[in-house]
Design an enzyme around this catalytic site. Structure first.
Site, PDB file in Angstrom:
ATOM      1  N   TYR A 118      29.622  31.232 -11.471  1.00  0.00           N
ATOM      2  CA  TYR A 118      30.412  30.429 -10.549  1.00  0.00           C
ATOM      3  C   TYR A 118      29.627  29.263  -9.969  1.00  0.00           C
ATOM      4  O   TYR A 118      30.212  28.288  -9.493  1.00  0.00           O
ATOM      5  CB  TYR A 118      30.948  31.299  -9.415  1.00  0.00           C
ATOM      6  N   LYS A 163      24.936  43.567 -18.012  1.00  0.00           N
ATOM      7  CA  LYS A 163      25.266  43.521 -19.450  1.00  0.00           C
ATOM      8  C   LYS A 163      23.970  43.206 -20.201  1.00  0.00           C
ATOM      9  O   LYS A 163      23.877  42.269 -20.981  1.00  0.00           O
ATOM     10  CB  LYS A 163      26.351  42.456 -19.694  1.00  0.00           C
ATOM     11  N   ASP A 196      31.173  46.720 -19.151  1.00  0.00           N
ATOM     12  CA  ASP A 196      32.364  47.202 -19.854  1.00  0.00           C
ATOM     13  C   ASP A 196      32.511  48.708 -19.709  1.00  0.00           C
ATOM     14  O   ASP A 196      33.619  49.230 -19.520  1.00  0.00           O
ATOM     15  CB  ASP A 196      32.343  46.785 -21.330  1.00  0.00           C
ATOM     16  N   ASP A 220      33.314  40.448  -8.916  1.00  0.00           N
ATOM     17  CA  ASP A 220      34.649  39.916  -8.667  1.00  0.00           C
ATOM     18  C   ASP A 220      35.687  40.769  -9.390  1.00  0.00           C
ATOM     19  O   ASP A 220      36.699  41.200  -8.818  1.00  0.00           O
ATOM     20  CB  ASP A 220      34.700  38.461  -9.159  1.00  0.00           C
ATOM     21  N   ASP A 224      38.196  44.144  -7.788  1.00  0.00           N
ATOM     22  CA  ASP A 224      39.656  44.092  -7.872  1.00  0.00           C
ATOM     23  C   ASP A 224      40.194  45.366  -8.509  1.00  0.00           C
ATOM     24  O   ASP A 224      41.222  45.911  -8.077  1.00  0.00           O
ATOM     25  CB  ASP A 224      40.094  42.877  -8.693  1.00  0.00           C
TER      26      ASP A 224
END
Length: 332
Positions: A118, A163, A196, A220, A224
């Protein structure tokens, strides 16, 4: 939220001078800028920042978006630790998972907030698009230490999500957590998950987790998902359309509105708690990133408040056009 802040002041014995400044969607309308200079200039004069939701359908398609102001605000305040508690606030709103998978759900996701994709260099042409995910040792270490400190006040477990099998930034992330942070916390149990795999684990065994710490974009997305586990309607947009015979959609929209108002009130109470706790440290806090532990009383799943980006979270009201950023100087 401001009304509850006033009540909190009466209860805890403090008063707050409140000034309101344009931010997000309404600032785009009035200044063509989601983070106007007058709002930016007010930040150093305040001891705390109370911010509502920033956007709405009206600004979804414009070149200037409310989220641009949000990212700039985070960078301006250097709020690197985003606290996202995930727990069942009420059983009247059911989780999509079976009861036995979520009874007693209580985890906190710590999302690094000022680095990663971001905030990295970007490029967009007619043919290609590029975003850069960059992290430094300092950025990873400070948010990881916050997660470990928080875990010490809870059940003593940290899960670091990355990751690292394919991303260089994640390889650095894991190395810093293992080599520079974990040795200073022998009493905290550390585990690792690839992002993942973590998306699956949150569905499969959410009760296994205490404090989860991860980078900006992963946090983020995962938070959620976590909000929905708690029974939030975080993935439902306020743009839900309904007609006279679509009473279910109407009920969902009214529920959405009720949760938003409830969370806003709790947000004001939390702001009062924070101000009361930090009134004596306000001079020091102005010059360093703000990280505080979230008291259990305010661990709700509804994303309508940041107090220096310490969140009462979920993603419930990301589209409700509150669009105000409020600075609160303390007066003893």
């Amino acid at each position: 939220a401001l009304s509850v802040l006033a009540v909190a002041g009466d209860v805890y014995g403090f008063s707050a001078e409140v000034t309101e400044h344009p931010f997000g969607g309404n600032a785009i309308d009035s200044h063509n800028d989601p983070f106007p200079a007058e709002t930016r200039a007010a930040l150093p004069l305040a001891d705390a920042v109370l911010k509502g939701a920033v956007g709405g359908p009206k600004w979804d398609s414009g070149e200037i978006r409310p989220e641009q102001g949000l990212l700039a605000l985070r960078a301006e305040l250097k709020v690197f630790a985003n606290i996202r508690p995930i727990r069942q606030w009420t059983k009247k709103i059911g989780s999509p998972l079976r009861d036995e998978l979520v009874d007693g759900l209580d985890m906190i996701i710590i999302r690094e907030l000022t680095g990663g994709l971001y905030f990295g260099p970007k490029e967009l042409t007619d043919e290609t698009g590029m975003d850069t995910c960059r992290y430094s040792v300092e950025e990873v270490e400070r948010v990881a230490r916050y997660a470990f400190d928080l875990a010490r006040t809870r059940r003593g477990k940290v899960c670091s999500v990355d990751k690292q099998n394919v991303l260089s930034s994640s390889k650095l992330w894991r190395n810093v957590v293992i080599e520079r942070v974990a040795p200073d916390y022998p009493d905290v149990e550390l585990s690792h998950q690839l992002v993942d795999s973590m998306a699956m684990k949150l569905i499969e065994q959410p009760l296994a987790y205490d404090v989860i710490v991860t980078e900006n974009m992963f946090g983020d997305i995962l938070s959620d998902e976590g909000a929905v586990l708690a029974g939030s309607i975080g993935f439902r947009s306020v743009e839900t359309n309904f007609t006279e015979d679509e009473s279910m959609n109407l009920r969902q929209w009214l529920l959405f509105l009720g949760l938003t108002l409830l969370a806003a009130m709790l947000g004001g109470a939390f702001a009062g708690w924070w101000l009361f706790q930090h009134v004596d440290a306000r001079v020091q806090l102005k010059n360093q990133p703000m990280v505080v532990s979230l008291p259990e009383a305010f661990a709700v799943s509804a994303d309508v408040l940041n107090v220096l980006d310490v969140r009462i979270d979920g993603d419930v009201s990301a589209r409700v056009p509150v669009n105000q950023l409020i600075t609160v100087p303390i007066r003893d």
